[in-house]
Design a protein around this motif. Structure first.
Motif, PDB file in Angstrom:
ATOM      1  N   LEU A   1     -41.878 -21.636   8.980  1.00 56.94           N
ATOM      2  CA  LEU A   1     -41.553 -20.211   9.133  1.00 56.94           C
ATOM      3  C   LEU A   1     -40.145 -20.056   9.700  1.00 56.94           C
ATOM      4  CD1 LEU A   1     -44.909 -18.734  10.501  1.00 56.94           C
ATOM      5  CD2 LEU A   1     -44.054 -18.747   8.149  1.00 56.94           C
ATOM      6  N   ARG A   2     -39.757 -21.000  10.563  1.00 61.84           N
ATOM      7  CA  ARG A   2     -38.406 -20.969  11.125  1.00 61.84           C
ATOM      8  C   ARG A   2     -37.369 -21.130  10.005  1.00 61.84           C
ATOM      9  NH1 ARG A   2     -37.320 -21.125  16.232  1.00 61.84           N
ATOM     10  NH2 ARG A   2     -39.364 -21.905  16.799  1.00 61.84           N
ATOM     11  N   ASP A   3     -37.665 -22.003   9.042  1.00 61.74           N
ATOM     12  CA  ASP A   3     -36.756 -22.218   7.919  1.00 61.74           C
ATOM     13  C   ASP A   3     -36.674 -20.965   7.045  1.00 61.74           C
ATOM     14  OD1 ASP A   3     -34.985 -23.731   6.319  1.00 61.74           O
ATOM     15  OD2 ASP A   3     -36.611 -24.227   4.932  1.00 61.74           O
ATOM     16  N   ILE A   4     -37.810 -20.312   6.843  1.00 58.22           N
ATOM     17  CA  ILE A   4     -37.817 -19.072   6.059  1.00 58.22           C
ATOM     18  C   ILE A   4     -36.953 -18.026   6.756  1.00 58.22           C
ATOM     19  CG2 ILE A   4     -39.254 -17.141   5.295  1.00 58.22           C
ATOM     20  CD1 ILE A   4     -41.526 -19.234   4.881  1.00 58.22           C
ATOM     21  N   ALA A   5     -37.112 -17.871   8.062  1.00 63.44           N
ATOM     22  CA  ALA A   5     -36.318 -16.895   8.815  1.00 63.44           C
ATOM     23  C   ALA A   5     -34.830 -17.235   8.726  1.00 63.44           C
ATOM     24  CB  ALA A   5     -36.773 -16.856  10.271  1.00 63.44           C
ATOM     25  N   ARG A   6     -34.505 -18.527   8.899  1.00 60.94           N
ATOM     26  CA  ARG A   6     -33.096 -18.948   8.838  1.00 60.94           C
ATOM     27  C   ARG A   6     -32.499 -18.631   7.467  1.00 60.94           C
ATOM     28  NH1 ARG A   6     -31.089 -23.109   6.792  1.00 60.94           N
ATOM     29  NH2 ARG A   6     -32.993 -24.336   6.711  1.00 60.94           N
ATOM     30  N   ARG A   7     -33.229 -18.949   6.406  1.00 55.48           N
ATOM     31  CA  ARG A   7     -32.723 -18.690   5.049  1.00 55.48           C
ATOM     32  C   ARG A   7     -32.598 -17.195   4.773  1.00 55.48           C
ATOM     33  NH1 ARG A   7     -34.677 -23.045   1.208  1.00 55.48           N
ATOM     34  NH2 ARG A   7     -34.375 -21.504  -0.425  1.00 55.48           N
TER      35      ARG A   7
ATOM     36  N   LEU B   1     -41.740 -12.722  12.305  1.00 58.17           N
ATOM     37  CA  LEU B   1     -43.085 -12.575  12.857  1.00 58.17           C
ATOM     38  C   LEU B   1     -43.454 -11.115  13.129  1.00 58.17           C
ATOM     39  CD1 LEU B   1     -43.175 -15.658  15.243  1.00 58.17           C
ATOM     40  CD2 LEU B   1     -44.271 -15.405  13.010  1.00 58.17           C
ATOM     41  N   ARG B   2     -42.454 -10.269  13.311  1.00 57.09           N
ATOM     42  CA  ARG B   2     -42.731  -8.839  13.475  1.00 57.09           C
ATOM     43  C   ARG B   2     -43.276  -8.265  12.160  1.00 57.09           C
ATOM     44  NH1 ARG B   2     -38.509  -7.846  16.261  1.00 57.09           N
ATOM     45  NH2 ARG B   2     -37.116  -7.294  14.559  1.00 57.09           N
ATOM     46  N   HIS B   3     -42.730  -8.745  11.041  1.00 55.41           N
ATOM     47  CA  HIS B   3     -43.200  -8.288   9.724  1.00 55.41           C
ATOM     48  C   HIS B   3     -44.486  -9.003   9.305  1.00 55.41           C
ATOM     49  CE1 HIS B   3     -39.836  -5.748   8.339  1.00 55.41           C
ATOM     50  NE2 HIS B   3     -39.092  -6.512   9.126  1.00 55.41           N
ATOM     51  N   PHE B   4     -44.557 -10.303   9.586  1.00 48.02           N
ATOM     52  CA  PHE B   4     -45.690 -11.140   9.168  1.00 48.02           C
ATOM     53  C   PHE B   4     -46.107 -12.001  10.361  1.00 48.02           C
ATOM     54  CE2 PHE B   4     -42.716 -10.555   5.619  1.00 48.02           C
ATOM     55  CZ  PHE B   4     -43.503  -9.775   4.790  1.00 48.02           C
ATOM     56  N   PRO B   5     -47.075 -11.532  11.159  1.00 51.06           N
ATOM     57  CA  PRO B   5     -47.405 -12.215  12.412  1.00 51.06           C
ATOM     58  C   PRO B   5     -47.980 -13.623  12.250  1.00 51.06           C
ATOM     59  CG  PRO B   5     -48.684 -10.182  12.135  1.00 51.06           C
ATOM     60  CD  PRO B   5     -47.787 -10.290  10.972  1.00 51.06           C
ATOM     61  N   THR B   6     -48.523 -13.930  11.076  1.00 54.12           N
ATOM     62  CA  THR B   6     -49.079 -15.269  10.842  1.00 54.12           C
ATOM     63  C   THR B   6     -48.663 -15.764   9.454  1.00 54.12           C
ATOM     64  OG1 THR B   6     -51.106 -14.455   9.794  1.00 54.12           O
ATOM     65  CG2 THR B   6     -51.148 -14.702  12.207  1.00 54.12           C
ATOM     66  N   ARG B   7     -48.800 -17.055   9.244  1.00 51.26           N
ATOM     67  CA  ARG B   7     -48.533 -17.638   7.925  1.00 51.26           C
ATOM     68  C   ARG B   7     -49.452 -17.003   6.878  1.00 51.26           C
ATOM     69  NH1 ARG B   7     -46.061 -22.170   6.601  1.00 51.26           N
ATOM     70  NH2 ARG B   7     -46.030 -22.810   8.780  1.00 51.26           N
ATOM     71  N   GLU B   8     -50.723 -16.781   7.253  1.00 52.32           N
ATOM     72  CA  GLU B   8     -51.664 -16.176   6.307  1.00 52.32           C
ATOM     73  C   GLU B   8     -51.255 -14.758   5.937  1.00 52.32           C
ATOM     74  OE1 GLU B   8     -55.734 -16.376   7.549  1.00 52.32           O
ATOM     75  OE2 GLU B   8     -56.032 -17.990   6.087  1.00 52.32           O
ATOM     76  N   ALA B   9     -50.739 -14.007   6.889  1.00 53.47           N
ATOM     77  CA  ALA B   9     -50.289 -12.648   6.588  1.00 53.47           C
ATOM     78  C   ALA B   9     -49.130 -12.692   5.598  1.00 53.47           C
ATOM     79  CB  ALA B   9     -49.874 -11.930   7.869  1.00 53.47           C
ATOM     80  N   LEU B  10     -48.246 -13.670   5.755  1.00 53.49           N
ATOM     81  CA  LEU B  10     -47.133 -13.829   4.824  1.00 53.49           C
ATOM     82  C   LEU B  10     -47.646 -14.225   3.440  1.00 53.49           C
ATOM     83  CD1 LEU B  10     -44.098 -13.986   4.216  1.00 53.49           C
ATOM     84  CD2 LEU B  10     -44.127 -16.321   5.122  1.00 53.49           C
ATOM     85  N   LEU B  11     -48.565 -15.183   3.384  1.00 53.02           N
ATOM     86  CA  LEU B  11     -49.137 -15.596   2.101  1.00 53.02           C
ATOM     87  C   LEU B  11     -49.880 -14.444   1.439  1.00 53.02           C
ATOM     88  CD1 LEU B  11     -50.500 -19.192   2.806  1.00 53.02           C
ATOM     89  CD2 LEU B  11     -48.609 -18.550   1.298  1.00 53.02           C
TER      90      LEU B  11
ATOM     91  N   THR C   1     -49.941  -9.119  -4.671  1.00 57.01           N
ATOM     92  CA  THR C   1     -49.455  -8.519  -5.908  1.00 57.01           C
ATOM     93  C   THR C   1     -49.913  -9.336  -7.116  1.00 57.01           C
ATOM     94  OG1 THR C   1     -47.539  -7.558  -4.811  1.00 57.01           O
ATOM     95  CG2 THR C   1     -47.388  -7.831  -7.182  1.00 57.01           C
ATOM     96  N   SER C   2     -49.782 -10.659  -7.022  1.00 52.82           N
ATOM     97  CA  SER C   2     -50.209 -11.520  -8.133  1.00 52.82           C
ATOM     98  C   SER C   2     -51.702 -11.412  -8.364  1.00 52.82           C
ATOM     99  CB  SER C   2     -49.831 -12.970  -7.843  1.00 52.82           C
ATOM    100  OG  SER C   2     -48.441 -13.114  -7.761  1.00 52.82           O
ATOM    101  N   PHE C   3     -52.486 -11.391  -7.280  1.00 57.81           N
ATOM    102  CA  PHE C   3     -53.935 -11.293  -7.416  1.00 57.81           C
ATOM    103  C   PHE C   3     -54.331  -9.935  -7.984  1.00 57.81           C
ATOM    104  CE2 PHE C   3     -55.072 -14.597  -3.903  1.00 57.81           C
ATOM    105  CZ  PHE C   3     -54.547 -15.596  -4.705  1.00 57.81           C
ATOM    106  N   ASP C   4     -53.644  -8.873  -7.550  1.00 60.96           N
ATOM    107  CA  ASP C   4     -53.924  -7.546  -8.095  1.00 60.96           C
ATOM    108  C   ASP C   4     -53.609  -7.505  -9.586  1.00 60.96           C
ATOM    109  OD1 ASP C   4     -54.712  -6.710  -5.595  1.00 60.96           O
ATOM    110  OD2 ASP C   4     -52.909  -5.535  -5.179  1.00 60.96           O
ATOM    111  N   GLU C   5     -52.526  -8.180  -9.979  1.00 62.34           N
ATOM    112  CA  GLU C   5     -52.185  -8.239 -11.405  1.00 62.34           C
ATOM    113  C   GLU C   5     -53.254  -8.987 -12.195  1.00 62.34           C
ATOM    114  OE1 GLU C   5     -48.267  -9.945 -11.475  1.00 62.34           O
ATOM    115  OE2 GLU C   5     -47.331  -8.095 -10.774  1.00 62.34           O
ATOM    116  N   LEU C   6     -53.789 -10.068 -11.620  1.00 57.42           N
ATOM    117  CA  LEU C   6     -54.865 -10.806 -12.290  1.00 57.42           C
ATOM    118  C   LEU C   6     -56.116  -9.943 -12.425  1.00 57.42           C
ATOM    119  CD1 LEU C   6     -54.615 -14.364 -10.700  1.00 57.42           C
ATOM    120  CD2 LEU C   6     -54.453 -13.832 -13.132  1.00 57.42           C
TER     121      LEU C   6
ATOM    122  N   LEU D   1     -39.840 -11.240   1.995  1.00 59.41           N
ATOM    123  CA  LEU D   1     -40.816 -11.711   1.009  1.00 59.41           C
ATOM    124  C   LEU D   1     -40.141 -12.499  -0.107  1.00 59.41           C
ATOM    125  CD1 LEU D   1     -43.518  -8.977   0.295  1.00 59.41           C
ATOM    126  CD2 LEU D   1     -43.810 -11.252   1.259  1.00 59.41           C
ATOM    127  N   ALA D   2     -39.010 -12.013  -0.576  1.00 61.36           N
ATOM    128  CA  ALA D   2     -38.294 -12.714  -1.651  1.00 61.36           C
ATOM    129  C   ALA D   2     -37.857 -14.099  -1.194  1.00 61.36           C
ATOM    130  CB  ALA D   2     -37.097 -11.885  -2.110  1.00 61.36           C
TER     131      ALA D   2
END
Length: 197
Positions: A29-35, A44-54, A60-65, A13-14
């Motif tokens: 997503l490949r770049d995120i995994a590489r980094r 993809l095991r942690h976040f199966p889709t881009r939307e799940a990652l977003l 957390t930010s929305f909950d804070e709002l 996530l970070a």
């Protein structure tokens, strides 16, 4: 979740947050995994889709709002609460370039991983708007959908390099249009330079 799995999840996530801040929500997503120094399958095991990652990044930010809106309802005047929440919403949306489009789509798509977070966050802003309207400090011809659209538009300005320097000015213009003359006179008084004695 086991401690090591939680650590991997938080690390992904970070890294994803940093990459999306730099490259926008369409970052590879490949770049995120590489980094993150993991394989794409691990990401993809942690976040199966881009939307799940977003969703994981934004929840957390929305909950804070949402929490901030509840606090503002009891600690600030209706117009100050509404303007403060709008400012925080715009700042949150600007953190991740391009997220406004995803948010607007998710609001309408009940199957979206982002839908519930977006709906809850929008409802908190709608309550602040209704409170200001009940006090006569916000115009009565807009609703929560309008407020969300205006806030999204303000956040979108931050994604436009040529308009970014005008973002604060345009924020003031939009909030002045939302607030009634009673609310505007207070806001204007705060913005005017104080007379020197």
């Amino acid at each position: 979740m086991r401690a090591d799995a939680r650590k991997n999840h938080d690390h992904l996530l970070a890294v994803a947050g940093a990459v999306i801040t730099e490259q926008g929500v369409d970052a590879s997503l490949r770049d995120i995994a590489r980094r993150a120094d993991v394989g794409l399958a691990t990401l993809l095991r942690h976040f199966p889709t881009r939307e799940a990652l977003l969703d994981a990044l934004l929840r957390t930010s929305f909950d804070e709002l949402t929490t901030k809106a509840a606090e503002l309802e009891t600690s600030s005047s209706p117009e100050d609460a509404l303007v403060s929440w709008l400012r925080d919403f715009v700042a949150c949306a600007r953190d991740y370039r391009g997220v406004v489009t995803s948010m607007m789509t998710a609001i309408e798509d009940t199957q979206s991983a982002l839908h519930a977070s977006c709906v809850t966050m929008r409802a908190s802003g709608t309550r602040l708007l209704a409170r200001a309207q009940a006090e006569g400090t916000a115009r009565s011809d807009i609703d929560g959908t309008d407020l969300f659209a205006l806030a999204g538009s303000l956040a979108w300005l931050g994604d436009q390099p040529s308009l970014a320097p005008r973002a604060d000015h345009l924020f003031d213009v939009v909030t002045s249009a939302i607030l009634t003359s009673a609310g505007n006179s207070n806001a204007e008084a705060e913005r005017r330079p104080r007379a020197r004695g």
